[in-house]
Enzyme design. Structure first.
Site, short mmCIF file in Angstrom:
data_model
loop_
_atom_site.label_atom_id
_atom_site.label_comp_id
_atom_site.label_asym_id
_atom_site.label_seq_id
_atom_site.Cartn_x
_atom_site.Cartn_y
_atom_site.Cartn_z
N GLU A 23 0.76 -1.04 -0.01
CA GLU A 23 -0.02 0.09 -0.05
C GLU A 23 0.63 1.27 -0.05
OE1 GLU A 23 -1.37 1.69 3.53
OE2 GLU A 23 -1.37 -0.33 4.64
N LYS A 157 -5.86 -2.50 14.10
CA LYS A 157 -5.11 -1.24 14.89
C LYS A 157 -5.74 -1.39 16.14
CE LYS A 157 -4.17 1.65 10.72
NZ LYS A 157 -4.60 0.75 9.84
#
Length: 302
Positions: A23, A157
């Site tokens: 990414e 996360k």
């Protein structure tokens, strides 16, 4: 939408050599300059050292690209105004001729369109805390439910609702396996405190699951390989808990909502841990990139 695949990546796919998608949001939005470009080059080199071809994904001047050359990588790292693109933003960016860095969902979408099967990232998005009030959930989850790609990550996360995210992945039919662990990692932490049902011990086992996905058919969902950051490189769990609690209270007190929540919390984690959270993040990404390259090699038989 005209997908631009670099010559190196196109030739590797055609010759069935290992390729790893990367990414670009970590380059454009996740790290300060000039460190961001140094890390981008480092991650691509780590893929090459494992015998695979890196395919960093981004959109430049309205053209989605899988595989960036030196100048294109520098543009993503250094240009002002580079947007943050999820998969829903891709048609808009193409039509408006915009440039943007791709999130997990957009990277997975474009990589899959190009024929790249393995993707390395830091942590997935997921279900946000207080979902029953905000209905806030990352687009990553829905995209992975309908995209046949293997994502190597360090879990989700830790600012998110981890058990709710795991439940959502189960509901969506996204396969999740811990890599050499029966615990789901917590991004900055080796252990989020939650188990996983399946454990895979080497890249060949991961490749075998990928082949079984194709053989069985059915919905084109992803395989999530949850690879924990090494314990010696994780953020101190006590410090993590204290700083995250303080950051969540500050977020509520300041009325931060919606898309502003994640960058607000991550910035405070970096600042209040004196950069230790960023170090743990990068350690996780480096490990994921190396593992993804080995999985890609096992997948292609290299």
């Amino acid at each position: 939408m005209v997908l631009m695949v670099s010559e190196e990546v196109r030739e590797a796919i055609g010759a069935r050599r290992p390729v790893v998608a990367l990414e670009s949001t970590i380059i454009a939005h996740g790290l300060p300059r000039p460190r961001n470009l140094l890390v981008a080059r480092e991650l691509e080199e780590a893929v090459r050292r494992e015998g695979a071809v890196p395919a960093t994904v981004a959109v430049l001047d309205g053209r989605p690209r899988v595989g960036l050359d030196k100048e294109q990588l520098e543009r993503i790292a250094n240009e002002d105004g580079v947007r943050k693109l999820g998969h829903r933003d891709l048609p808009l960016a193409v039509a408006r001729g915009a440039s943007g860095a791709t999130t997990v969902s957009a990277t997975a979408r474009l990589a899959a369109l190009a024929g790249v099967r393995v993707f390395a990232t830091g942590g997935l998005g997921g279900v946000h805390r207080e979902w029953t009030v905000t209905q806030d959930e990352s687009a990553d989850l829905g995209l992975l439910a309908r995209t046949r790609i293997t994502v190597v990550c360090a879990g989700v996360k830790s600012i998110l609702d981890v058990p709710a995210t795991l439940q959502r992945l189960e509901t969506l039919g996204v396969a999740v396996a811990g890599y050499r662990t029966d615990r789901f990692p917590g991004f900055y932490l080796s252990d989020s405190g939650h188990p996983v049902d399946w454990t895979l011990d080497d890249p060949r086992q991961v490749a075998a699951v990928m082949r079984a996905q194709d053989t069985l058919g059915g919905p084109s969902s992803a395989l999530v390989v949850a690879n924990p950051v090494p314990e010696e490189e994780q953020l101190d769990p006590v410090l993590h808990a204290r700083v995250l609690t303080d950051a969540l209270h500050a977020c509520e007190a300041e009325g931060i909502t919606g898309q502003a929540v994640t960058p607000f919390l991550l910035e405070r984690l970096v600042r209040l841990t004196d950069g230790a959270s960023l170090s743990a993040n990068l350690a996780a990404v480096r490990g994921n990139v190396r593992l993804a390259a080995r999985i890609a090699a096992a997948w292609t038989g290299a």
